[in-house]
Design an enzyme around this catalytic site. Structure first.
Site, PDB file in Angstrom:
ATOM      1  N   TYR A 127      48.021  63.685  55.048  1.00 21.28           N
ATOM      2  CA  TYR A 127      47.663  65.094  55.220  1.00 21.28           C
ATOM      3  C   TYR A 127      46.398  65.385  54.418  1.00 21.28           C
ATOM      4  CZ  TYR A 127      48.520  70.107  55.843  1.00 21.28           C
ATOM      5  OH  TYR A 127      48.426  71.434  56.194  1.00 21.28           O
TER       6      TYR A 127
ATOM      7  N   SER B 254      47.589  77.067  55.326  1.00 19.02           N
ATOM      8  CA  SER B 254      47.422  76.101  56.412  1.00 19.02           C
ATOM      9  C   SER B 254      47.747  76.658  57.794  1.00 19.02           C
ATOM     10  CB  SER B 254      48.266  74.853  56.145  1.00 19.02           C
ATOM     11  OG  SER B 254      47.664  74.065  55.145  1.00 19.02           O
TER      12      SER B 254
END
Length: 420
Positions: free
Chosen positions: A193, A80
């Site tokens: 998320y 990420s």
């Protein structure tokens, strides 16, 4: 796709560094000796171009017969930490007038939102129950995790939906395979998320006709002299021979680490995954991060930097974000970066913002994010500092290793304070 375990999370930090207080360098060395961490690289600097620290140690692979040293140019899966590249690329596309932050992305990405909102699952019929969303999903929603999407590997409801279709979470070669999902809430009303950055990268690809990598090479990497970032290290002989292997501890975080031989970081992914598919070295990632700290004009105009760093969550979404982080030990570990729960946090396109500082570590308003194999970056604009910590160890965002990175960050804060 079980990426982490809730068990024993609260014990991991203390067990790794049990004993008298030691320096961050000694702590990293101790982790290497205990075989909790095979290898690592850390770099920090300030806004004025001063190098505060850089070091790599340990080994890059636990594979039999191949244990090269971990170096500053070792190539790691960024996970990420890719998102910051994609956020900058999206703001460049906005500047160029080829995308808009607040236009419905379904004009270019008809897959986005095409199922509507999955409200619950009918077990008797083995199918989801949906309602149509009223608010179109925008690029702003995708980059702020307020789109209504959630990663299916993080959602029990979406995991059940996948299973009903004979599918596994987050598998397949393309963004469309991995992220064409039902929404879970009305866009703009909450926070979960998600793979929104993957869709954001796909948006750039469809409007430009080029790959996300090519867009980044031309607009980010070449202007900054970066050569060691790519989505396809296997196609780069100059990088593939420096590629670190992902290692793992036990599910409960106990060593010694072993080679995670069967772990595929991208779960069959072949696309440029803007949310987590890039690979790169600590040296070149720091070069990029330092440019962002300086608000380098080769990347963005001042107003675009303002938008990149602006808190994007209204009070309702901010509360949802903080409640989300506190909802389980796994959320606190994986998304909360093992930061104190009492620190209020919000979200920008660049990543998480810590609204309160932490004594001896960071000023209020510091930006922090990381990636699955216990990776970590921070931008402290008030102090004028940034840093990266690279490694390739599972379970994801292992608290014991994040604590090492925290000690590194504190030491750099202290070192910088002394030279001011």
């Amino acid at each position: 796709m079980a990426l982490f375990s809730d068990t024993k999370v609260s014990q991991q930090r203390d067990e790794l560094l049990a004993g008298p207080a030691i320096s961050f360098e000694e702590a990293y060395s101790e982790a290497l000796k205990k075989k909790v961490l095979p290898g690592y690289a850390v770099i920090a600097g300030d806004r004025n171009g001063n190098s505060l620290y850089s070091k790599a140690d340990g080994i890059a692979s636990l594979k039999e017969g191949s244990q090269p040293p971990f170096q500053l140019d070792t190539i790691c899966w960024l996970a990420s930490m890719t998102k910051l590249f994609t956020a900058v690329a999206c703001m460049q596309a906005v500047e160029a007038g080829i995308v808009d932050l607040d236009e419905p992305v379904s004009k270019i990405l008809p897959e986005v939102g095409n199922y509507g909102i999955l409200t619950h699952f009918d077990d008797e019929k083995n199918e989801g129950v949906y309602v149509q969303h009223k608010t179109p999903v925008t690029l702003r929603h995708l980059l702020s995790h307020t789109s209504g999407y959630e990663y299916d590997w993080f959602s029990p409801l979406l995991a059940k939906w996948r299973a009903s279709r004979g599918e596994l979470p987050w598998t397949g070669p393309t963004v469309e395979d991995k992220s064409t999902l039902p929404l879970l809430f009305e866009p703009g009303t909450s926070f979960l998320y998600s793979g929104g950055f993957d869709w954001a990268g796909k948006l750039i690809e469809r409007v430009t006709g080029n790959t996300l990598e090519q867009f980044m090479v031309e607009r980010i990497f070449e202007p900054l002299g970066i050569k060691d970032i790519t989505f396809y290290p296997d196609k780069r002989p100059d990088m593939s021979n420096r590629l670190a292997a992902v290692s793992t501890l036990s599910e409960t975080g106990e060593g010694p680490a072993v080679d995670a031989a069967t772990f595929d970081p991208l779960f069959g992914g072949k696309d440029c995954l803007g949310g987590g598919g890039a690979y790169g070295s600590a040296g070149d990632y720091f070069k990029f991060l330092h440019a962002v700290l300086r608000r380098d004009s080769r990347l963005l105009k001042p107003e675009s930097y303002d938008e990149l760093f602006k808190p994007q969550l209204d009070e309702q979404c901010k509360k949802a974000f903080n409640d989300y982080l506190r909802s389980s030990p796994a959320h606190a570990q994986y998304l909360g970066m093992s930061l104190p729960g009492e620190i209020e946090k919000t979200w920008s396109f660049a990543g998480m913002i810590c609204e309160q500082g932490q004594e001896g570590r960071m000023e209020d308003g510091t930006y922090i994010w990381g990636g699955v194999p216990s990776m970590y970056w921070y931008l402290d604009f008030k102090a004028g500092l940034c840093g990266v910590a690279f490694c390739q160890i599972l379970p994801p965002m292992f608290p014991g290793v994040l604590h090492l990175h925290e000690q590194f960050q504190k030491a750099m804060y202290e070192k910088h304070a002394k030279i001011q």
